[in-house]
Structures are given as structure tokens and as C-alpha cells.
Design a protein around this motif. Sequence first.
Motif, PDB file in Angstrom:
ATOM      1  N   ASP A  21       4.380 -14.684  15.345  1.00  0.00           N
ATOM      2  CA  ASP A  21       5.196 -14.361  16.675  1.00  0.00           C
ATOM      3  C   ASP A  21       6.642 -13.983  16.197  1.00  0.00           C
ATOM      4  O   ASP A  21       7.516 -14.001  16.814  1.00  0.00           O
ATOM      5  CB  ASP A  21       5.284 -15.814  17.229  1.00  0.00           C
ATOM      6  CG  ASP A  21       6.300 -16.817  16.108  1.00  0.00           C
ATOM      7  OD1 ASP A  21       6.406 -16.463  15.029  1.00  0.00           O
ATOM      8  OD2 ASP A  21       6.253 -17.959  16.686  1.00  0.00           O
ATOM      9  N   GLY A  22       6.953 -13.213  14.796  1.00  0.00           N
ATOM     10  CA  GLY A  22       8.164 -12.735  14.550  1.00  0.00           C
ATOM     11  C   GLY A  22       9.125 -13.863  14.025  1.00  0.00           C
ATOM     12  O   GLY A  22      10.250 -13.592  13.716  1.00  0.00           O
ATOM     13  N   ARG A  23       8.597 -15.195  13.797  1.00  0.00           N
ATOM     14  CA  ARG A  23       9.234 -16.152  13.260  1.00  0.00           C
ATOM     15  C   ARG A  23       8.758 -16.448  11.948  1.00  0.00           C
ATOM     16  O   ARG A  23       7.693 -16.618  11.869  1.00  0.00           O
ATOM     17  CB  ARG A  23       9.943 -17.205  14.118  1.00  0.00           C
ATOM     18  CG  ARG A  23      10.411 -16.780  15.544  1.00  0.00           C
ATOM     19  CD  ARG A  23      10.737 -18.071  16.384  1.00  0.00           C
ATOM     20  NE  ARG A  23      11.784 -17.818  17.446  1.00  0.00           N
ATOM     21  CZ  ARG A  23      10.833 -17.809  18.529  1.00  0.00           C
ATOM     22  NH1 ARG A  23       9.947 -18.168  18.839  1.00  0.00           N
ATOM     23  NH2 ARG A  23      12.015 -17.535  19.640  1.00  0.00           N
ATOM     24  N   PRO A  24       9.659 -16.865  11.076  1.00  0.00           N
ATOM     25  CA  PRO A  24       9.119 -17.745   9.748  1.00  0.00           C
ATOM     26  C   PRO A  24       8.560 -18.785   9.893  1.00  0.00           C
ATOM     27  O   PRO A  24       9.154 -19.609  10.601  1.00  0.00           O
ATOM     28  CB  PRO A  24      10.072 -17.400   8.789  1.00  0.00           C
ATOM     29  CG  PRO A  24      11.612 -17.560   9.448  1.00  0.00           C
ATOM     30  CD  PRO A  24      11.038 -16.631  10.943  1.00  0.00           C
ATOM     31  N   ASP A  25       7.387 -19.148   9.103  1.00  0.00           N
ATOM     32  CA  ASP A  25       6.652 -20.339   9.201  1.00  0.00           C
ATOM     33  C   ASP A  25       6.716 -20.949   7.889  1.00  0.00           C
ATOM     34  O   ASP A  25       6.846 -20.364   6.697  1.00  0.00           O
ATOM     35  CB  ASP A  25       5.302 -20.226   9.892  1.00  0.00           C
ATOM     36  CG  ASP A  25       5.279 -19.480  11.128  1.00  0.00           C
ATOM     37  OD1 ASP A  25       6.141 -19.736  12.166  1.00  0.00           O
ATOM     38  OD2 ASP A  25       4.408 -18.659  11.295  1.00  0.00           O
ATOM     39  N   CYS A  41      -8.848 -24.758  -9.757  1.00  0.00           N
ATOM     40  CA  CYS A  41      -9.107 -23.184  -9.247  1.00  0.00           C
ATOM     41  C   CYS A  41      -8.117 -22.804  -8.281  1.00  0.00           C
ATOM     42  O   CYS A  41      -7.489 -23.587  -7.616  1.00  0.00           O
ATOM     43  CB  CYS A  41     -10.465 -23.329  -8.667  1.00  0.00           C
ATOM     44  SG  CYS A  41     -11.954 -23.162  -9.773  1.00  0.00           S
ATOM     45  N   LEU A  42      -7.996 -21.485  -8.133  1.00  0.00           N
ATOM     46  CA  LEU A  42      -7.417 -20.892  -6.898  1.00  0.00           C
ATOM     47  C   LEU A  42      -8.579 -20.645  -5.829  1.00  0.00           C
ATOM     48  O   LEU A  42      -9.509 -19.968  -6.228  1.00  0.00           O
ATOM     49  CB  LEU A  42      -6.587 -19.631  -7.215  1.00  0.00           C
ATOM     50  CG  LEU A  42      -5.084 -19.994  -8.376  1.00  0.00           C
ATOM     51  CD1 LEU A  42      -4.639 -18.812  -8.654  1.00  0.00           C
ATOM     52  CD2 LEU A  42      -4.386 -20.637  -7.405  1.00  0.00           C
ATOM     53  N   VAL A  43      -8.305 -20.942  -4.760  1.00  0.00           N
ATOM     54  CA  VAL A  43      -9.117 -20.821  -3.630  1.00  0.00           C
ATOM     55  C   VAL A  43      -8.104 -20.127  -2.402  1.00  0.00           C
ATOM     56  O   VAL A  43      -6.830 -20.286  -2.471  1.00  0.00           O
ATOM     57  CB  VAL A  43      -9.798 -21.883  -3.013  1.00  0.00           C
ATOM     58  CG1 VAL A  43     -10.553 -22.520  -4.028  1.00  0.00           C
ATOM     59  CG2 VAL A  43      -8.846 -22.957  -2.470  1.00  0.00           C
ATOM     60  N   VAL A  44      -8.993 -19.578  -1.519  1.00  0.00           N
ATOM     61  CA  VAL A  44      -8.223 -18.736  -0.273  1.00  0.00           C
ATOM     62  C   VAL A  44      -8.714 -19.345   0.910  1.00  0.00           C
ATOM     63  O   VAL A  44     -10.084 -19.575   1.008  1.00  0.00           O
ATOM     64  CB  VAL A  44      -8.476 -17.368  -0.399  1.00  0.00           C
ATOM     65  CG1 VAL A  44      -7.970 -16.553   0.869  1.00  0.00           C
ATOM     66  CG2 VAL A  44      -7.872 -16.525  -1.607  1.00  0.00           C
ATOM     67  N   ARG A  45      -7.914 -19.737   1.781  1.00  0.00           N
ATOM     68  CA  ARG A  45      -7.954 -20.120   3.157  1.00  0.00           C
ATOM     69  C   ARG A  45      -7.778 -18.829   4.068  1.00  0.00           C
ATOM     70  O   ARG A  45      -6.627 -18.615   4.179  1.00  0.00           O
ATOM     71  CB  ARG A  45      -7.490 -21.309   3.662  1.00  0.00           C
ATOM     72  CG  ARG A  45      -7.981 -22.442   2.635  1.00  0.00           C
ATOM     73  CD  ARG A  45      -7.430 -23.916   3.262  1.00  0.00           C
ATOM     74  NE  ARG A  45      -8.040 -24.239   4.868  1.00  0.00           N
ATOM     75  CZ  ARG A  45      -8.369 -25.304   5.284  1.00  0.00           C
ATOM     76  NH1 ARG A  45      -8.227 -26.553   4.449  1.00  0.00           N
ATOM     77  NH2 ARG A  45      -8.881 -25.376   6.400  1.00  0.00           N
ATOM     78  N   VAL A  46      -8.685 -18.433   4.696  1.00  0.00           N
ATOM     79  CA  VAL A  46      -8.311 -17.086   5.412  1.00  0.00           C
ATOM     80  C   VAL A  46      -7.674 -17.563   6.891  1.00  0.00           C
ATOM     81  O   VAL A  46      -8.149 -18.202   7.393  1.00  0.00           O
ATOM     82  CB  VAL A  46      -9.739 -16.200   5.669  1.00  0.00           C
ATOM     83  CG1 VAL A  46      -9.331 -14.961   6.492  1.00  0.00           C
ATOM     84  CG2 VAL A  46     -10.210 -16.049   4.660  1.00  0.00           C
ATOM     85  N   GLY A  47      -6.579 -16.533   7.105  1.00  0.00           N
ATOM     86  CA  GLY A  47      -5.726 -16.853   8.233  1.00  0.00           C
ATOM     87  C   GLY A  47      -6.223 -16.046   9.440  1.00  0.00           C
ATOM     88  O   GLY A  47      -6.777 -15.092   9.196  1.00  0.00           O
ATOM     89  N   PHE A  89       5.289 -19.527   2.533  1.00  0.00           N
ATOM     90  CA  PHE A  89       6.326 -19.410   3.667  1.00  0.00           C
ATOM     91  C   PHE A  89       5.794 -18.110   4.061  1.00  0.00           C
ATOM     92  O   PHE A  89       5.417 -16.791   3.204  1.00  0.00           O
ATOM     93  CB  PHE A  89       7.714 -19.129   3.304  1.00  0.00           C
ATOM     94  CG  PHE A  89       8.229 -20.434   2.829  1.00  0.00           C
ATOM     95  CD1 PHE A  89       8.889 -21.326   3.719  1.00  0.00           C
ATOM     96  CD2 PHE A  89       8.080 -20.818   1.362  1.00  0.00           C
ATOM     97  CE1 PHE A  89       9.546 -22.406   3.214  1.00  0.00           C
ATOM     98  CE2 PHE A  89       8.812 -22.093   0.997  1.00  0.00           C
ATOM     99  CZ  PHE A  89       9.372 -22.737   2.023  1.00  0.00           C
ATOM    100  N   GLY A  90       5.913 -17.572   5.593  1.00  0.00           N
ATOM    101  CA  GLY A  90       5.406 -16.379   6.012  1.00  0.00           C
ATOM    102  C   GLY A  90       5.140 -16.495   7.589  1.00  0.00           C
ATOM    103  O   GLY A  90       5.385 -17.805   8.089  1.00  0.00           O
ATOM    104  N   ASP A  91       5.079 -15.390   8.436  1.00  0.00           N
ATOM    105  CA  ASP A  91       4.848 -15.659   9.626  1.00  0.00           C
ATOM    106  C   ASP A  91       3.276 -15.600   9.945  1.00  0.00           C
ATOM    107  O   ASP A  91       2.636 -14.633  10.128  1.00  0.00           O
ATOM    108  CB  ASP A  91       5.353 -14.154  10.255  1.00  0.00           C
ATOM    109  CG  ASP A  91       5.362 -14.252  11.646  1.00  0.00           C
ATOM    110  OD1 ASP A  91       4.820 -15.204  12.277  1.00  0.00           O
ATOM    111  OD2 ASP A  91       5.612 -13.064  12.448  1.00  0.00           O
ATOM    112  N   PHE A  92       2.863 -16.801   9.781  1.00  0.00           N
ATOM    113  CA  PHE A  92       1.324 -16.922   9.710  1.00  0.00           C
ATOM    114  C   PHE A  92       0.736 -16.897  11.370  1.00  0.00           C
ATOM    115  O   PHE A  92      -0.460 -16.577  11.462  1.00  0.00           O
ATOM    116  CB  PHE A  92       0.983 -18.564   9.130  1.00  0.00           C
ATOM    117  CG  PHE A  92       1.381 -18.697   7.806  1.00  0.00           C
ATOM    118  CD1 PHE A  92       0.404 -17.980   6.895  1.00  0.00           C
ATOM    119  CD2 PHE A  92       2.546 -19.101   7.312  1.00  0.00           C
ATOM    120  CE1 PHE A  92       0.784 -18.243   5.588  1.00  0.00           C
ATOM    121  CE2 PHE A  92       2.764 -19.649   6.003  1.00  0.00           C
ATOM    122  CZ  PHE A  92       1.850 -18.964   4.899  1.00  0.00           C
ATOM    123  N   ASN A  93       1.642 -17.141  12.307  1.00  0.00           N
ATOM    124  CA  ASN A  93       0.971 -16.999  13.686  1.00  0.00           C
ATOM    125  C   ASN A  93       1.552 -15.689  14.509  1.00  0.00           C
ATOM    126  O   ASN A  93       1.592 -15.534  15.490  1.00  0.00           O
ATOM    127  CB  ASN A  93       1.640 -18.288  14.603  1.00  0.00           C
ATOM    128  CG  ASN A  93       2.906 -18.693  14.540  1.00  0.00           C
ATOM    129  OD1 ASN A  93       3.904 -17.707  14.229  1.00  0.00           O
ATOM    130  ND2 ASN A  93       3.596 -19.654  15.133  1.00  0.00           N
TER     131      ASN A  93
END
Length: 287
Positions: free
Chosen positions: A61-65, A123-129, A55-59
Motif C-alpha cells: 500500500d506504499g507504507r512500511p510495515d 533452519c531458515l524457512v520461507v513463508r511466501v507473501g 520490515f517492508g511493504d508487505f501489503n
Amino acid sequence: MQGWHVRDVTGDGHEDMIGVHQLGNNVYVYPGDGLGTFGARQTIATGRNHGDAAFGDFNEDGRPDMVLSQPDASRLQFLPGAAGGLVAGPAFGQGSTPRFLDAIDYNHDGHLDLLVYLGSTGCLVVRVGDGLGGFAAAGACVLAVPGAPYNAYATAVVDWDGDGFGDIAEGYAGNSIQIWRTTGTGLTALLTIPITPDVVTLDTLDRNRDGVRELAVLGPSSADRLRVLVPEASSYRLACSNVGLPLSATAGMQGVSSFAADVDEDGIPDAVWRSPSSSGPLNVGLP
């Protein structure tokens, strides 16, 4: 039901209950009122859900995603926030059985990234936003988790050192939690916290509603009640122990990513658990 999560996804400042339905291919949102009760269910059609959510504001726009992991389809699905709450969004591929998800600004560029636990590789990996709701392909393993279970939920993201960027709490080593500080280019070991008995599940919650999330710990038996650890730079403080009703996170249990919240906004952690089985009712204990 695959799992339950407690986050504000309607944008009204109150925590909501989100149910991820595996076989029904739906996400259910129960809007919270801040008093410990929830409104009528909202249903969002998705693909087959068999993993976790972030959860977070990934785009931005001020709204939770919300982002769902769907390992059976080798993909993730983005659910953007809208005026009335979450709506269905696009899916994108992710192999190696994505299970656990969390939001983190791993490279410290101001955009939220995805921390993904891959069940087939441990493994833990990261997908960069990119700040628009899109994510780059997963990079190399940033943290190998020896012996971690296929259904891994003993990971959480919390800003431990107070620098404004999330750090990784990892509890797979047995009787301890390892805190890994994100540097913008990688990880450094910050702190080891002894925990008895073993850690099974980690979660975060904002007891004080100040935007600072604390670490909640659940052990392997119903005798190990909810504990809350407050980050303090390179140390910690035990804020609450044996809070709420007994919870059990038995081996192999899925969908226990969220089990702590303050749904009545009284500053005291509440317990959220499913009983007695995956088909049983959802329980909320208000101490």
C-alpha cells in the motif's frame, strides 16, 4: 527491552528507532528527524515479543510495515503501516521457535516473503507473501545452519548481485560470511568472504540513501568495530572499517539485529548499541 531496530516506519524518509519490549508487550517507535535526534515515543501494544522483526511493504500500500516474531506464543504478528506510522495487526501461528526474521522476495514473484530462522531446528524457512499482508505456511528448510545459536542474528538480506532480488548473507560458519544467491526456485552459493575474527551479528544499512543496502558486520569483542561491505556482483569492497565507537556482541546476547544506521544522513555509518545491559540506555555514536 528485547531489541532495537533502525528503519523508516513513519514513511517520512528518515530512519526511526524501534524498540521491541519483551515483558511490556509493546513496540516503541522514536521518529527520527534525519539530524541524529529522535522525537517523542509512540507505543503500539502487541503480544509477548521475544524474537526479531522484519520490515517492508508487505501489503503493497506504499507504507512500511513490520512483522514481529513471538516464539513464546508460537506465532508472528503483522503491524501494518498507517498514515501516522505502525498500528497493531493480526497474529498468525509459527511453530519451531521463530527467532530471526527478514524480508525477502525469495521466489522472485514481486511480493515480499518472510525469511524465518527457527531456533529449535537451526533452519531458515520461507513463508511466501501474497502482497496483501498475508503469508503461506512455512515450507521446507531452505538453508540448514549447523551449530547456529538459539538466538541467531548472523543473517541478513542484501541484493548482492544487483538483479533486483535479495540474497542471503549467512555468517555462522566461523571466520567467513557465505553469500547465497536467490534464483527464484532456490539458493546457489555465490561468494565466501573471509572475516577475522568470527562474525556474531550482521545488519544492513543504506549509507547513500539510494535504496541500495550494504552489509554491516560486528565481531565478538569490543575491539572489533563496525565494518561495512559493499556488494559488487560476485565480489565485494570494504567501504568502512573501525567506524564509530566500540561495540560488543557477546555470546548469548539477544536483540542485536540492528546496530548500524545513518541516522544523521551524512553518508557515514553510525553505531547503535545498548549499554551496559538489557536495562541500560540506548546509545547512538555519530562519527
